[in-house]
Design a protein around this motif. Sequence first.
Motif, mmCIF file in Angstrom:
data_model
loop_
_atom_site.group_PDB
_atom_site.id
_atom_site.type_symbol
_atom_site.label_atom_id
_atom_site.label_comp_id
_atom_site.label_asym_id
_atom_site.label_seq_id
_atom_site.Cartn_x
_atom_site.Cartn_y
_atom_site.Cartn_z
ATOM 1 N N GLN A 98 -0.346 -2.706 8.103
ATOM 2 C CA GLN A 98 0.779 -3.614 8.351
ATOM 3 C C GLN A 98 1.078 -4.465 7.121
ATOM 4 O OE1 GLN A 98 2.721 -3.591 11.005
ATOM 5 N NE2 GLN A 98 3.946 -5.337 10.452
ATOM 6 N N ALA A 99 0.030 -5.010 6.503
ATOM 7 C CA ALA A 99 0.211 -5.871 5.330
ATOM 8 C C ALA A 99 0.845 -5.099 4.176
ATOM 9 C CB ALA A 99 -1.127 -6.465 4.900
ATOM 10 N N LEU A 100 0.340 -3.910 3.898
ATOM 11 C CA LEU A 100 0.884 -3.127 2.783
ATOM 12 C C LEU A 100 2.274 -2.586 3.098
ATOM 13 C CD1 LEU A 100 -2.305 -1.217 1.578
ATOM 14 C CD2 LEU A 100 -1.153 -3.147 0.472
ATOM 15 N N GLY A 101 2.553 -2.343 4.376
ATOM 16 C CA GLY A 101 3.868 -1.843 4.764
ATOM 17 C C GLY A 101 4.951 -2.908 4.735
ATOM 18 N N GLN A 102 4.559 -4.150 4.912
ATOM 19 C CA GLN A 102 5.532 -5.239 5.001
ATOM 20 C C GLN A 102 5.712 -6.024 3.706
ATOM 21 O OE1 GLN A 102 7.529 -5.919 7.717
ATOM 22 N NE2 GLN A 102 6.656 -3.984 8.428
ATOM 23 N N HIS A 103 4.724 -5.992 2.853
ATOM 24 C CA HIS A 103 4.758 -6.792 1.623
ATOM 25 C C HIS A 103 4.430 -5.907 0.433
ATOM 26 C CE1 HIS A 103 5.000 -10.426 4.042
ATOM 27 N NE2 HIS A 103 4.080 -9.880 4.810
ATOM 28 N N ARG A 104 5.374 -5.779 -0.463
ATOM 29 C CA ARG A 104 5.216 -4.923 -1.630
ATOM 30 C C ARG A 104 4.101 -5.447 -2.524
ATOM 31 N NH1 ARG A 104 7.197 -0.338 -2.631
ATOM 32 N NH2 ARG A 104 9.416 -0.656 -2.811
ATOM 33 N N ALA A 105 3.079 -4.647 -2.701
ATOM 34 C CA ALA A 105 1.960 -5.005 -3.573
ATOM 35 C C ALA A 105 2.276 -4.524 -4.989
ATOM 36 C CB ALA A 105 0.673 -4.365 -3.067
ATOM 37 N N SER A 106 1.851 -5.316 -5.974
ATOM 38 C CA SER A 106 2.060 -4.929 -7.370
ATOM 39 C C SER A 106 1.094 -3.803 -7.722
ATOM 40 C CB SER A 106 1.822 -6.131 -8.281
ATOM 41 O OG SER A 106 0.440 -6.459 -8.297
ATOM 42 N N LYS A 107 1.341 -3.171 -8.872
ATOM 43 C CA LYS A 107 0.438 -2.114 -9.333
ATOM 44 C C LYS A 107 -0.970 -2.675 -9.526
ATOM 45 C CE LYS A 107 -0.335 1.335 -12.970
ATOM 46 N NZ LYS A 107 -1.717 1.389 -12.589
ATOM 47 N N ASP A 108 -1.062 -3.868 -10.089
ATOM 48 C CA ASP A 108 -2.375 -4.494 -10.299
ATOM 49 C C ASP A 108 -3.089 -4.742 -8.967
ATOM 50 O OD1 ASP A 108 -2.047 -4.473 -13.036
ATOM 51 O OD2 ASP A 108 -1.421 -6.574 -13.171
ATOM 52 N N GLU A 109 -2.342 -5.175 -7.962
ATOM 53 C CA GLU A 109 -2.946 -5.413 -6.648
ATOM 54 C C GLU A 109 -3.419 -4.102 -6.022
ATOM 55 O OE1 GLU A 109 -0.664 -9.356 -4.948
ATOM 56 O OE2 GLU A 109 0.476 -7.483 -5.023
ATOM 57 N N ILE A 110 -2.614 -3.053 -6.138
ATOM 58 C CA ILE A 110 -2.997 -1.731 -5.606
ATOM 59 C C ILE A 110 -4.256 -1.236 -6.323
ATOM 60 C CG2 ILE A 110 -2.318 0.703 -5.411
ATOM 61 C CD1 ILE A 110 -0.833 -1.023 -3.424
ATOM 62 N N ASP A 111 -4.296 -1.408 -7.649
ATOM 63 C CA ASP A 111 -5.481 -0.997 -8.417
ATOM 64 C C ASP A 111 -6.719 -1.783 -7.965
ATOM 65 O OD1 ASP A 111 -3.991 0.841 -9.819
ATOM 66 O OD2 ASP A 111 -3.745 -0.427 -11.602
ATOM 67 N N ALA A 112 -6.561 -3.084 -7.740
ATOM 68 C CA ALA A 112 -7.685 -3.913 -7.291
ATOM 69 C C ALA A 112 -8.162 -3.462 -5.909
ATOM 70 C CB ALA A 112 -7.279 -5.386 -7.262
ATOM 71 N N ILE A 113 -7.231 -3.104 -5.039
ATOM 72 C CA ILE A 113 -7.582 -2.617 -3.696
ATOM 73 C C ILE A 113 -8.346 -1.300 -3.807
ATOM 74 C CG2 ILE A 113 -6.619 -1.695 -1.535
ATOM 75 C CD1 ILE A 113 -4.328 -3.806 -1.912
ATOM 76 N N LYS A 114 -7.862 -0.396 -4.655
ATOM 77 C CA LYS A 114 -8.547 0.890 -4.855
ATOM 78 C C LYS A 114 -9.963 0.670 -5.380
ATOM 79 C CE LYS A 114 -4.430 3.705 -5.716
ATOM 80 N NZ LYS A 114 -3.650 4.425 -6.741
ATOM 81 N N ASP A 115 -10.105 -0.236 -6.361
ATOM 82 C CA ASP A 115 -11.428 -0.531 -6.916
ATOM 83 C C ASP A 115 -12.355 -1.088 -5.834
ATOM 84 O OD1 ASP A 115 -10.648 0.314 -9.418
ATOM 85 O OD2 ASP A 115 -10.300 -1.716 -10.204
#
Length: 124
Positions: A98-115
Motif C-alpha cells: 500500500q505504501a509503495l503503491g500510494q507514494h512514489r519512492a525515489s530511486k535511492d529509497e528503493i535501493d535502500a529498501i532492496k538493501d
Amino acid sequence: MDLKPTESELEILQVIWKKGQCSVRDVHEELAKSKDSGYTTTLKLMQIMHEKGLVERDTNAKTHLYKALITRGQAQQGALDKIISTVFKGSTSDLVIQALGQHRASKDEIDAIKDYLKQFESGE
C-alpha cells in the motif's frame, strides 16, 4: 515501552525533537504556524504528556522546559505497530504494498529498501 502518543502529542513531540528542549510557549508558537490552537490547550496537552511519561519537565527555572522521554524511533514503532495490527490486520506485506503503491519512492529509497531486504533475508 508501550507509550502511544496521540496525534496532537506527536505534533508537540515533533517540535521538542527538533529543538531538544523547549517551553510551552516555544511549542505553542511553532504549532501556531500551521494550526489554530490556544496556548492553554498546548499547556494542558504538555501537562498530560508529562503525566504519561512522554516528556520530562525541568522546573528549576521560572519558565519550565520540556524534554522528550520517547525517541522518534519509539514513537514511529508504536504508531506502525498500531497501524499494522488495526488497519492491515497484522499483514506487513499489505502495508508495504500500500505504501509503495500510494507514494512514489525515489530511486535511492528503493535501493535502500532492496538493501534492507537483502540483509533481512541473510539474517543480519
